[in-house]
Write a protein that holds these residues in place. Structure first.
Motif, PDB file in Angstrom:
ATOM      1  N   GLN A   5       0.984  -1.270   0.086  1.00  0.00           N
ATOM      2  CA  GLN A   5      -0.154  -0.067   0.057  1.00  0.00           C
ATOM      3  C   GLN A   5       0.797   1.340   0.104  1.00  0.00           C
ATOM      4  O   GLN A   5       0.412   2.275  -0.453  1.00  0.00           O
ATOM      5  CB  GLN A   5      -0.874  -0.059   1.219  1.00  0.00           C
ATOM      6  CG  GLN A   5      -1.933  -1.118   1.336  1.00  0.00           C
ATOM      7  CD  GLN A   5      -2.714  -1.105   2.446  1.00  0.00           C
ATOM      8  OE1 GLN A   5      -3.205  -0.052   3.036  1.00  0.00           O
ATOM      9  NE2 GLN A   5      -2.995  -2.465   3.049  1.00  0.00           N
ATOM     10  N   ARG A   6       2.153   1.094   0.675  1.00  0.00           N
ATOM     11  CA  ARG A   6       3.016   2.338   0.440  1.00  0.00           C
ATOM     12  C   ARG A   6       3.639   2.494  -0.736  1.00  0.00           C
ATOM     13  O   ARG A   6       4.330   3.391  -0.967  1.00  0.00           O
ATOM     14  CB  ARG A   6       3.745   2.098   1.806  1.00  0.00           C
ATOM     15  CG  ARG A   6       4.930   3.309   2.007  1.00  0.00           C
ATOM     16  CD  ARG A   6       4.300   4.565   2.359  1.00  0.00           C
ATOM     17  NE  ARG A   6       3.733   4.477   3.409  1.00  0.00           N
ATOM     18  CZ  ARG A   6       3.059   5.488   4.092  1.00  0.00           C
ATOM     19  NH1 ARG A   6       2.728   6.645   3.387  1.00  0.00           N
ATOM     20  NH2 ARG A   6       2.482   5.516   5.289  1.00  0.00           N
ATOM     21  N   SER A   7       3.729   1.347  -1.485  1.00  0.00           N
ATOM     22  CA  SER A   7       4.614   1.263  -2.551  1.00  0.00           C
ATOM     23  C   SER A   7       3.973   0.974  -3.903  1.00  0.00           C
ATOM     24  O   SER A   7       3.822  -0.368  -4.148  1.00  0.00           O
ATOM     25  CB  SER A   7       5.918   0.273  -2.505  1.00  0.00           C
ATOM     26  OG  SER A   7       6.702   0.062  -3.688  1.00  0.00           O
ATOM     27  N   PRO A   8       3.598   1.974  -4.762  1.00  0.00           N
ATOM     28  CA  PRO A   8       2.580   1.629  -5.901  1.00  0.00           C
ATOM     29  C   PRO A   8       3.562   0.827  -6.741  1.00  0.00           C
ATOM     30  O   PRO A   8       3.178   0.054  -7.707  1.00  0.00           O
ATOM     31  CB  PRO A   8       2.181   2.983  -6.524  1.00  0.00           C
ATOM     32  CG  PRO A   8       2.228   3.770  -5.047  1.00  0.00           C
ATOM     33  CD  PRO A   8       3.210   3.305  -4.267  1.00  0.00           C
ATOM     34  N   ALA A   9       4.814   1.214  -6.824  1.00  0.00           N
ATOM     35  CA  ALA A   9       5.852   0.745  -8.033  1.00  0.00           C
ATOM     36  C   ALA A   9       5.985  -0.804  -7.693  1.00  0.00           C
ATOM     37  O   ALA A   9       5.958  -1.518  -8.643  1.00  0.00           O
ATOM     38  CB  ALA A   9       7.176   1.295  -7.671  1.00  0.00           C
ATOM     39  N   ALA A  10       6.073  -1.237  -6.361  1.00  0.00           N
ATOM     40  CA  ALA A  10       6.317  -2.715  -6.069  1.00  0.00           C
ATOM     41  C   ALA A  10       5.090  -3.471  -6.532  1.00  0.00           C
ATOM     42  O   ALA A  10       5.022  -4.599  -7.038  1.00  0.00           O
ATOM     43  CB  ALA A  10       6.634  -2.889  -4.597  1.00  0.00           C
ATOM     44  N   SER A  11       3.841  -2.810  -6.196  1.00  0.00           N
ATOM     45  CA  SER A  11       2.645  -3.531  -6.392  1.00  0.00           C
ATOM     46  C   SER A  11       2.433  -3.527  -8.264  1.00  0.00           C
ATOM     47  O   SER A  11       2.071  -4.609  -8.705  1.00  0.00           O
ATOM     48  CB  SER A  11       1.460  -2.690  -6.021  1.00  0.00           C
ATOM     49  OG  SER A  11       1.503  -2.463  -4.884  1.00  0.00           O
ATOM     50  N   ALA A  12       2.947  -2.750  -8.921  1.00  0.00           N
ATOM     51  CA  ALA A  12       2.934  -2.671 -10.349  1.00  0.00           C
ATOM     52  C   ALA A  12       3.726  -3.781 -10.708  1.00  0.00           C
ATOM     53  O   ALA A  12       3.407  -4.707 -11.810  1.00  0.00           O
ATOM     54  CB  ALA A  12       3.390  -1.469 -10.900  1.00  0.00           C
ATOM     55  N   VAL A  13       4.884  -4.070 -10.291  1.00  0.00           N
ATOM     56  CA  VAL A  13       5.838  -5.025 -10.459  1.00  0.00           C
ATOM     57  C   VAL A  13       5.175  -6.400 -10.249  1.00  0.00           C
ATOM     58  O   VAL A  13       5.295  -7.293 -11.244  1.00  0.00           O
ATOM     59  CB  VAL A  13       7.357  -4.961  -9.823  1.00  0.00           C
ATOM     60  CG1 VAL A  13       8.136  -6.156 -10.091  1.00  0.00           C
ATOM     61  CG2 VAL A  13       7.951  -3.626 -10.354  1.00  0.00           C
TER      62      VAL A  13
END
Length: 477
Positions: free
Chosen positions: A287-295
């Motif tokens: 939830q804090r990291s959209p980049a990791a969620s996208a990966v």
């Protein structure tokens, strides 16, 4: 609703019951003789039944509680300096659901294996590993710290490799086990790095302290976006290896060399979902990291496409089920990347139960397929799918051949990853040998390796291993 003290005792019972069965059977096998199949199966199944009963009680209390979040501290395993390995169990809706799933599937597979492995030479060994796996998996899903999760993670990996090589009298299972082991070892670097980062960034290893102690899935973690991204990606690398995500999932079909019950337990129901559980546990980081969620979403989508294309052309039922599992697990990662954590948990539970049943029925699936084909003999073949009707025929044929060869994924891994690492290893080994030769004063061979025959004491060692004079004379004549 149960009291916190009782919940803590039930959580400890759920984890320690299979551990006690493993310790008792292991001691008996080491000190005395192999017990009968009835004794072995009853000991392990009784422990798994106790674990299931405790897990069901915990799950009922966690679901009934409006804000279920309980940390059970069982003490310290060891302490050194300022660090102490804390044994902490976490009871919330996520861990309670996974504990029920693990104990239920393990008990079902164990009961099935009593008849399936009857009179098998490795019967006691299988149930010993089943008890150890259940201990590791229950510790993994109920861990309140990343350190305890790492310990359970490694127990699951070790038992997985040993069960892949269960039929070690053949050549293929040990080779497959080595591939699984190497993949696990490389990807577990991410989990180790994530644990170190968590200690360094959050000054704690407990999920409750790092993520704020809110009930799962909780709010965003109190970390910066950069730190959350780095930590989430390290943990995701470990999840990719354990859950066979693209491009690291080529080991999954090879792991089917083990017995059918272990395939159902590990690669259909439980172990292959450990990476999904890890990403669900660290949902506050995502939830804090959209980049990791996208990966995570992109890797899951690529895995789903790869798994479904390769699985449709498999002639072996276990390989087809392995790629189908890969596809569904990839979709779970897509759901996690999109923030649909509860949907991913429901998907995990339902898919684990269904795939376990399909894996256990795999030996009879061919007979079922033959009966269905015989019943529909003479009818026209089914029409091709939408892609075959829309795409050009040349492209469809090319995709078909690529799917048959699994998109040359293993060959690319050996060429781009394994071969460079082997060359680097040989280079470093040569450098080390030259340094050892230079520092020790030993002369070097033409190849750069120190001459062992010129090393101090080498002459004495050669004389000690020389054959007697009479044997030498006779050999020369």
């Amino acid at each position: 609703m149960l009291s916190d003290v009782l919940l803590g005792r039930l959580a400890a019972l759920a984890v320690l019951s299979p551990a006690a069965a493993f310790a008792a059977l292991g001691a008996y096998l080491l000190l005395l003789r192999t017990p009968s199949e009835r004794v072995v199966s009853r000991a392990v199944l009784s422990a798994l039944s106790a674990s299931l009963a405790a897990s069901l009680a915990i799950w009922g209390s966690a679901v009934a509680a409006p804000r279920a979040f309980l940390q059970v501290e069982l003490g310290h395993w060891f302490a050194t300096g300022s660090y102490a390995f804390e044994v902490v169990l976490l009871v919330d809706r996520l861990s309670a659901t996974m504990m029920v799933l693990v104990s239920l599937i393990a008990l079902t597979v164990g009961r099935f294996s009593v008849a399936y492995l009857h009179r098998e030479p490795g019967f006691a060994r299988f149930f010993l590993l089943l008890a150890l796996f259940s201990t590791g998996m229950l510790a993994l899903v109920s861990a309140g710290t990343v350190d305890l999760l790492f310990a359970g993670w490694e127990l699951v990996g070790a038992t997985s490799v040993l069960l892949v090589a269960f039929f070690h009298e053949r050549a293929a299972p040990p080779r497959a086990a080595v591939r699984v082991y190497i993949t696990y070892r490389l990807c577990d670097i991410g989990l180790l790095g994530g644990a170190v980062l968590m200690h360094d960034l959050a000054r704690s290893s407990q999920w409750g302290e790092v993520f704020g102690g809110a009930p799962w899935p909780g709010a965003a973690a109190p970390l910066g976006p950069g730190a959350a991204t780095a930590l989430a990606l390290c943990l995701f690398l470990a999840a990719m290896g354990k859950s066979a995500q693209f491009p690291l999932g080529s080991w999954l079909p090879r792991a089917m060399e083990g017995p059918t019950p272990s395939s159902a337990l590990f690669y259909g129901a439980i172990s292959v979902h450990a990476g999904v559980y890890l990403m669900l546990r660290v949902a506050p980081l995502l939830q804090r990291s959209p980049a990791a969620s996208a990966v995570i979403a992109c890797v899951g989508a690529a895995t789903a496409v790869y798994g479904t294309m390769v699985g449709r052309v498999q002639a072996d039922v276990k390989n087809a089920l392995a790629h189908a599992t890969m596809t569904q697990v990839g979709l779970m990662f897509v759901e996690i990347g999109l923030g649909l954590y509860r949907l991913a948990l429901v998907h995990l539970f339902a898919h684990a139960c269904l795939r376990c049943l399909q894996m256990l029925r795999a030996p009879s699936a061919l007979r079922d397929a033959q009966e269905i084909r015989a019943a529909h003999a003479g009818e026209p073949l089914p029409t091709l799918g939408l892609a075959a009707r829309v795409l050009p025929a040349a492209l469809v044929r090319r995709a078909y051949w690529l799917a048959l060869d699994r998109f040359h994924l293993e060959a690319l891994q050996e060429r781009l990853v394994a071969a460079p690492l082997m060359r680097l290893g040989r280079l470093l080994d040569g450098i080390e040998r030259r340094w050892v030769a230079a520092l020790s004063g030993w002369p070097e061979r033409a190849s750069g390796d120190p001459g062992e025959q010129d090393a101090p004491g080498a002459e004495g060692r050669a004389m000690a291993f020389d054959p007697p004079a009479s044997d030498t004379k006779g050999a020369r004549t």
